[in-house]
Design an enzyme around this catalytic site. Structure first.
Site, PDB file in Angstrom:
ATOM      1  N   GLY A   7      18.487  -4.166 -21.380  1.00 34.43           N
ATOM      2  CA  GLY A   7      17.631  -3.065 -21.453  1.00 34.43           C
ATOM      3  C   GLY A   7      16.247  -3.726 -22.161  1.00 34.43           C
ATOM      4  N   GLY A   8      16.154  -5.192 -22.019  1.00 32.92           N
ATOM      5  CA  GLY A   8      14.883  -5.585 -22.670  1.00 32.92           C
ATOM      6  C   GLY A   8      13.511  -5.262 -21.997  1.00 32.92           C
ATOM      7  N   GLY A  13      13.641  -2.282 -26.363  1.00 37.86           N
ATOM      8  CA  GLY A  13      13.916  -3.587 -26.085  1.00 37.86           C
ATOM      9  C   GLY A  13      12.943  -4.594 -26.033  1.00 37.86           C
ATOM     10  N   LYS A  34      18.286  -3.709 -15.095  1.00 35.95           N
ATOM     11  CA  LYS A  34      18.378  -3.092 -13.918  1.00 35.95           C
ATOM     12  C   LYS A  34      16.905  -2.745 -13.297  1.00 35.95           C
ATOM     13  N   THR A 124      22.119   6.144 -31.243  1.00 33.22           N
ATOM     14  CA  THR A 124      21.067   7.246 -31.442  1.00 33.22           C
ATOM     15  C   THR A 124      21.635   8.089 -32.722  1.00 33.22           C
ATOM     16  N   ASP A 125      20.420   8.856 -33.433  1.00 35.54           N
ATOM     17  CA  ASP A 125      20.975   9.829 -34.282  1.00 35.54           C
ATOM     18  C   ASP A 125      21.214  11.237 -33.659  1.00 35.54           C
ATOM     19  N   GLU A 126      21.040  11.216 -32.223  1.00 37.55           N
ATOM     20  CA  GLU A 126      21.349  12.494 -31.624  1.00 37.55           C
ATOM     21  C   GLU A 126      22.808  12.669 -31.484  1.00 37.55           C
ATOM     22  N   TYR A 149      22.928  13.601 -22.637  1.00 36.33           N
ATOM     23  CA  TYR A 149      22.507  12.160 -22.980  1.00 36.33           C
ATOM     24  C   TYR A 149      23.368  11.925 -24.387  1.00 36.33           C
ATOM     25  N   ALA A 150      23.203  12.995 -25.375  1.00 35.24           N
ATOM     26  CA  ALA A 150      23.647  12.282 -26.421  1.00 35.24           C
ATOM     27  C   ALA A 150      25.394  12.350 -26.482  1.00 35.24           C
ATOM     28  N   ALA A 151      25.965  12.976 -25.580  1.00 35.73           N
ATOM     29  CA  ALA A 151      27.535  12.952 -25.428  1.00 35.73           C
ATOM     30  C   ALA A 151      27.585  11.496 -24.833  1.00 35.73           C
ATOM     31  N   LYS A 153      25.923   8.766 -25.179  1.00 34.98           N
ATOM     32  CA  LYS A 153      25.749   7.854 -26.181  1.00 34.98           C
ATOM     33  C   LYS A 153      27.010   7.814 -27.169  1.00 34.98           C
ATOM     34  N   ARG A 272      13.658  23.482 -24.212  1.00 37.32           N
ATOM     35  CA  ARG A 272      14.534  22.898 -23.498  1.00 37.32           C
ATOM     36  C   ARG A 272      15.914  23.490 -23.825  1.00 37.32           C
TER      37      ARG A 272
HETATM   38  P1  NAD Z   1      14.161   3.125 -22.370  1.00 41.46           P
HETATM   39  O1  NAD Z   1      14.311   4.254 -21.360  1.00 41.46           O
HETATM   40  O2  NAD Z   1      12.466   2.669 -22.521  1.00 41.46           O
HETATM   41  O3  NAD Z   1      14.462   1.733 -21.650  1.00 41.46           O
HETATM   42  C1  NAD Z   1      15.951   1.714 -21.086  1.00 41.46           C
HETATM   43  C2  NAD Z   1      15.967   0.444 -20.395  1.00 41.46           C
HETATM   44  O4  NAD Z   1      17.390   0.038 -19.986  1.00 41.46           O
HETATM   45  C3  NAD Z   1      15.014   0.199 -19.168  1.00 41.46           C
HETATM   46  O5  NAD Z   1      14.292  -0.906 -19.103  1.00 41.46           O
HETATM   47  C4  NAD Z   1      16.102   0.448 -18.088  1.00 41.46           C
HETATM   48  O6  NAD Z   1      15.664  -0.377 -16.791  1.00 41.46           O
HETATM   49  C5  NAD Z   1      17.149  -0.331 -18.496  1.00 41.46           C
HETATM   50  N1  NAD Z   1      18.504   0.183 -17.967  1.00 41.46           N
HETATM   51  C6  NAD Z   1      18.747   1.425 -17.538  1.00 41.46           C
HETATM   52  N2  NAD Z   1      19.994   1.376 -17.026  1.00 41.46           N
HETATM   53  C7  NAD Z   1      20.493   0.209 -17.057  1.00 41.46           C
HETATM   54  C8  NAD Z   1      21.726  -0.353 -16.362  1.00 41.46           C
HETATM   55  N3  NAD Z   1      22.490   0.371 -15.590  1.00 41.46           N
HETATM   56  N4  NAD Z   1      21.691  -1.739 -16.360  1.00 41.46           N
HETATM   57  C9  NAD Z   1      20.724  -2.777 -16.999  1.00 41.46           C
HETATM   58  N5  NAD Z   1      19.388  -1.974 -17.401  1.00 41.46           N
HETATM   59  C10 NAD Z   1      19.482  -0.681 -17.700  1.00 41.46           C
HETATM   60  O7  NAD Z   1      14.863   3.153 -23.648  1.00 41.46           O
HETATM   61  P2  NAD Z   1      14.433   3.058 -25.156  1.00 41.46           P
HETATM   62  O8  NAD Z   1      13.913   4.101 -25.756  1.00 41.46           O
HETATM   63  O9  NAD Z   1      13.895   1.603 -25.345  1.00 41.46           O
HETATM   64  O10 NAD Z   1      16.088   2.971 -25.948  1.00 41.46           O
HETATM   65  C11 NAD Z   1      16.527   1.849 -26.012  1.00 41.46           C
HETATM   66  C12 NAD Z   1      17.928   2.087 -26.662  1.00 41.46           C
HETATM   67  O11 NAD Z   1      17.634   2.713 -27.906  1.00 41.46           O
HETATM   68  C13 NAD Z   1      18.723   3.042 -25.879  1.00 41.46           C
HETATM   69  O12 NAD Z   1      20.418   2.610 -25.783  1.00 41.46           O
HETATM   70  C14 NAD Z   1      18.594   4.417 -26.487  1.00 41.46           C
HETATM   71  O13 NAD Z   1      19.808   5.215 -26.402  1.00 41.46           O
HETATM   72  C15 NAD Z   1      18.460   3.842 -28.028  1.00 41.46           C
HETATM   73  N6  NAD Z   1      17.682   4.660 -28.957  1.00 41.46           N
HETATM   74  C16 NAD Z   1      16.310   5.012 -28.439  1.00 41.46           C
HETATM   75  C17 NAD Z   1      15.512   5.909 -29.371  1.00 41.46           C
HETATM   76  C18 NAD Z   1      14.195   6.383 -29.010  1.00 41.46           C
HETATM   77  O14 NAD Z   1      13.693   7.001 -29.721  1.00 41.46           O
HETATM   78  N7  NAD Z   1      13.727   5.985 -27.961  1.00 41.46           N
HETATM   79  C19 NAD Z   1      16.235   6.135 -30.582  1.00 41.46           C
HETATM   80  C20 NAD Z   1      17.440   5.749 -31.001  1.00 41.46           C
HETATM   81  C21 NAD Z   1      18.005   4.985 -30.140  1.00 41.46           C
HETATM   82  O1  DAU Z   2      16.678  10.979 -31.732  1.00 40.23           O
HETATM   83  C1  DAU Z   2      16.590   9.800 -31.156  1.00 40.23           C
HETATM   84  C2  DAU Z   2      16.205  10.203 -29.795  1.00 40.23           C
HETATM   85  O2  DAU Z   2      14.917  10.495 -29.407  1.00 40.23           O
HETATM   86  C3  DAU Z   2      16.782   9.039 -28.697  1.00 40.23           C
HETATM   87  O3  DAU Z   2      18.084   8.681 -28.765  1.00 40.23           O
HETATM   88  C4  DAU Z   2      16.250   9.434 -27.180  1.00 40.23           C
HETATM   89  O4  DAU Z   2      16.507   8.358 -26.473  1.00 40.23           O
HETATM   90  C5  DAU Z   2      14.942   9.852 -27.136  1.00 40.23           C
HETATM   91  O5  DAU Z   2      14.404  10.234 -25.902  1.00 40.23           O
HETATM   92  C6  DAU Z   2      14.537  10.786 -28.416  1.00 40.23           C
HETATM   93  O6  DAU Z   2      14.944  12.178 -28.021  1.00 40.23           O
HETATM   94  P1  DAU Z   2      14.267  13.284 -28.253  1.00 40.23           P
HETATM   95  O7  DAU Z   2      14.839  14.427 -27.269  1.00 40.23           O
HETATM   96  O8  DAU Z   2      14.122  13.971 -29.576  1.00 40.23           O
HETATM   97  O9  DAU Z   2      12.710  13.226 -27.717  1.00 40.23           O
HETATM   98  P2  DAU Z   2      11.613  13.704 -26.739  1.00 40.23           P
HETATM   99  O10 DAU Z   2      10.148  12.577 -26.880  1.00 40.23           O
HETATM  100  O11 DAU Z   2      12.068  13.916 -25.345  1.00 40.23           O
HETATM  101  O12 DAU Z   2      11.107  14.979 -27.617  1.00 40.23           O
HETATM  102  C7  DAU Z   2      10.986  14.873 -29.251  1.00 40.23           C
HETATM  103  C8  DAU Z   2      10.462  16.468 -29.077  1.00 40.23           C
HETATM  104  O13 DAU Z   2       9.787  17.045 -28.488  1.00 40.23           O
HETATM  105  C9  DAU Z   2      11.784  17.292 -28.901  1.00 40.23           C
HETATM  106  O14 DAU Z   2      12.013  18.252 -30.041  1.00 40.23           O
HETATM  107  C10 DAU Z   2      11.404  18.080 -27.796  1.00 40.23           C
HETATM  108  C11 DAU Z   2       9.976  18.000 -27.765  1.00 40.23           C
HETATM  109  N1  DAU Z   2       9.144  18.074 -26.552  1.00 40.23           N
HETATM  110  C12 DAU Z   2       9.367  16.953 -25.897  1.00 40.23           C
HETATM  111  C13 DAU Z   2       8.669  16.790 -24.593  1.00 40.23           C
HETATM  112  C14 DAU Z   2       8.751  15.737 -23.750  1.00 40.23           C
HETATM  113  C15 DAU Z   2       8.214  18.812 -26.339  1.00 40.23           C
HETATM  114  O15 DAU Z   2       7.855  19.807 -27.077  1.00 40.23           O
HETATM  115  N2  DAU Z   2       7.403  18.893 -25.097  1.00 40.23           N
HETATM  116  C16 DAU Z   2       7.707  17.777 -24.374  1.00 40.23           C
HETATM  117  O16 DAU Z   2       6.869  17.629 -23.478  1.00 40.23           O
END
Ligand code: NAD
Ligand code: DAU
Length: 342
Positions: A7-8, A13, A34, A124-126, A149-151, A153, A272
Site C-alpha cells: 500500500g505504498g 504508505g 494494487k 487504526t484507533d477506529e 471498515y472498522a470491523a 480492520k 453518516r
Molecule cells: P489509502 O486509502 O490512502 O491507501 C491505501 C493503499 O492501499 C492504496 O495505495 C491502494 O492502492 C492500496 N491497496 C488497497 N487494496 C489493496 C490490495 N488488495 N493489495 C495491494 N494494495 C492495495 O490509505 P491510508 O490512509 O494511507 O491508510 C494506510 C493504512 O493506515 C491503512 O491500513 C489504514 O487502515 C491505516 N490507517 C489510516 C489512518 C488515516 O487516517 N488515513 C489512520 C490510522 C490507520
Molecule cells: O481514526 C483513523 C481513521 O481515520 C482511519 O482508520 C480511516 O482510514 C480514515 O478514513 C479516518 O476515518 P474517519 O471516518 O474519521 O475520517 P474521515 O476523513 O472520513 O472523516 C473525519 C470526520 O469528518 C468524521 O467525523 C466524519 C466527518 N466528515 C467527513 C467527510 C468526508 C464530514 O463531516 N464531512 C465529510 O465530507
C-alpha cells in the site's frame, strides 16, 4: 533494512516510503500496491529510478504472488494496504473484507512460512469504537468497531494477534488516530475541505459537526512506525496519536481561516450512519517504551498541509479529474519496469 511495504502508493504508505528511505538511505524498499482508486504512483514520482526502490503492481490477497515475492528475503514487512474510507464501507464492504481481512491473512500466512523476521501491521484507533467524553482507549480496551471498515480492520488486528499467540510469529500492531498531511486522497475530511474551499464549493459537514478526532500529522505517524519497527516488542500493540481530540467544525474553521475563505461555505448535511462521536487514545506505551512524542501540533500541521495543497494544485486537479489513474500505464512497461526516458 530490506522492507516489503504494502500500500505504498497510498497516503500514509507513500509518506512512509519517502521518510524511511530518507532517514535510512542504506535501506531498500519493494512497494507492492494494487493501485485501487486510492493508489497514486505520482505520490512517489521522485523515487521511481532510485536504486533502492522498486514497485510491483499486485494484490495482497494473491497468495501465489506474495509467495513468489517472498522468495526474496526481506527483513520486515510494513503492511499499509487496505480499503480505508468509512463512507465507502457503508455503501458496500465486500472489498474491505477481501483486502483488509483476507489480504492481511494472506500476507501473515506467507510471511510466517517464509520466516520474515518482523511484520508491522498498520492499524487504526477506529477498532475501539466511540469514546465517551473524558475516556481514552488504551491497548487493552475492548474492540467495539462500529463501521464495516472498522470491523474489517479489527478482523485484521485479531488475525495478527493470533499469529503471535499461536505461532509466536513476531507481529507488531499499531493503532493510529486520524492522519492528515500531503498526498491524502481528497475524499477524507481535511483534503476534501481544502479542495472544495479553494474551488469555492460548499463544505459538507456531517450532523452537527461536533464529532471529535485526534488528528496527527502524517510525518509523526511515520516516525512512530519507524520506532515500533525497530524497537517494538513482538506480539505487542502500540497506540499512536497526538493526544488531543478536536471537533470537526473547529478543524474546518481553522482551515477556512488559513485559506482566507468565509465560514459561509459550511453546509450541514445528513449525518453518516453509525457515525462515531469521539476517538481518543492513550499513547503512554509508545511514549514510555519507545520514547516517541509527536513533533507537529495542529496549528503547524494544518498550516503545512494547506501550504502543500496550495502548492500542488496540479496534483489535486489530476486526482479530482481522474487522470492520476493513467500514471502507471503511461510510465511503466507491461513487465512492470519504469520507463526512465519519459
Ligand atoms: P489509502 O486509502 O490512502 O491507501 C491505501 C493503499 O492501499 C492504496 O495505495 C491502494 O492502492 C492500496 N491497496 C488497497 N487494496 C489493496 C490490495 N488488495 N493489495 C495491494 N494494495 C492495495 O490509505 P491510508 O490512509 O494511507 O491508510 C494506510 C493504512 O493506515 C491503512 O491500513 C489504514 O487502515 C491505516 N490507517 C489510516 C489512518 C488515516 O487516517 N488515513 C489512520 C490510522 C490507520
Ligand atoms: O481514526 C483513523 C481513521 O481515520 C482511519 O482508520 C480511516 O482510514 C480514515 O478514513 C479516518 O476515518 P474517519 O471516518 O474519521 O475520517 P474521515 O476523513 O472520513 O472523516 C473525519 C470526520 O469528518 C468524521 O467525523 C466524519 C466527518 N466528515 C467527513 C467527510 C468526508 C464530514 O463531516 N464531512 C465529510 O465530507
Amino acid at each position: 533494512m530490506k522492507l516489503l511495504v504494502t500500500g505504498g502508493a497510498g497516503f500514509i504508505g507513500s509518506n512512509f516510503v519517502r521518510y524511511f528511505l530518507k532517514t535510512h538511505p542504506a535501506s531498500s524498499i519493494l512497494n507492492l500496491d494494487k493501485l485501487t482508486y486510492a493508489g497514486n504512483l505520482e505520490n512517489l514520482a521522485e523515487l521511481h529510478t532510485a536504486p533502492n526502490y522498486r514497485f510491483v503492481r499486485g494484490d495482497i490477497a494473491d497468495a501465489a504472488l506474495i509467495d513468489q515475492l517472498l522468495e526474496d528475503r526481506f527483513d520486515a514487512i510494513v503492511h499499509f494496504a487496505a480499503e480505508t474510507h468509512v463512507d465507502r464501507s457503508i455503501a458496500g464492504a465486500r472489498e474491505f473484507v477481501q483486502t483488509n481481512v483476507l489480504g492481511t491473512y494472506t500476507l501473515l500466512d506467507a510471511a510466517r512460512r517464509r520466516q520474515v523476521p518482523r511484520f508491522l501491521h498498520v492499524g487504526t484507533d477506529e477498532v475501539y469504537g466511540s469514546m465517551k467524553p473524558g475516556e481514552f482507549a488504551n491497548e487493552g480496551s475492548t474492540l467495539e468497531p462500529n463501521s464495516p471498515y472498522a470491523a474489517s480492520k479489527a478482523g485484521a488486528d485479531l488475525l495478527a494477534r493470533s499469529f503471535w499467540q499461536t505461532y509466536r510469529y513476531p507481529v507488531l500492531t499499531t493503532r493510529c488516530s486520524n492522519n492528515y498531511g500531503p498526498y491524502q486522497f481528497p475524499e477524507k475530511l481535511i483534503p476534501l475541505m481544502i479542495a472544495n474551499a479553494l474551488e469555492g464549493k460548499k463544505l459538507p459537514v456531517y450532523g452537527d459537526g461536533l464529532n471529535e478526532r485526534d488528528w496527527i500529522f502524517v510525518e509523526d505517524h511515520c516516525r512512530a512506525l519507524d520506532r515500533v519497527l525497530e524497537n517494538g516488542r513482538p506480539g505487542e500493540v502500540y497506540n499512536v496519536g497526538y493526544g488531543q481530540p478536536v471537533a470537526n467544525l473547529e478543524i474546518i474553521r481553522r482551515l477556512l481561516r488559513l485559506l482566507d475563505r468565509s465560514d459561509e461555505l459550511i453546509e450541514y448535511v445528513k449525518d453518516r450512519p453509525g457515525h462515531d462521536r469521539r476517538y481518543a487514545l492513550s499513547t503512554d506505551r509508545l511514549r514510555r517504551e519507545l520514547g516517541w512524542n509527536p513533533a507537529v501540533d495542529i496549528e503547524e500541521g494544518l498550516k503545512r498541509t494547506v501550504d502543500w495543497y496550495r502548492g500542488h494544485a496540479d496534483w489535486m486537479a489530476r486526482v479530482r479529474g481522474g487522470e492520476y489513474q493513467a500514471y502507471y500505464e503511461k510510465h511503466y512497461t507491461r513487465r512492470g519496469e519504469f520507463l526512465t526516458e519519459l
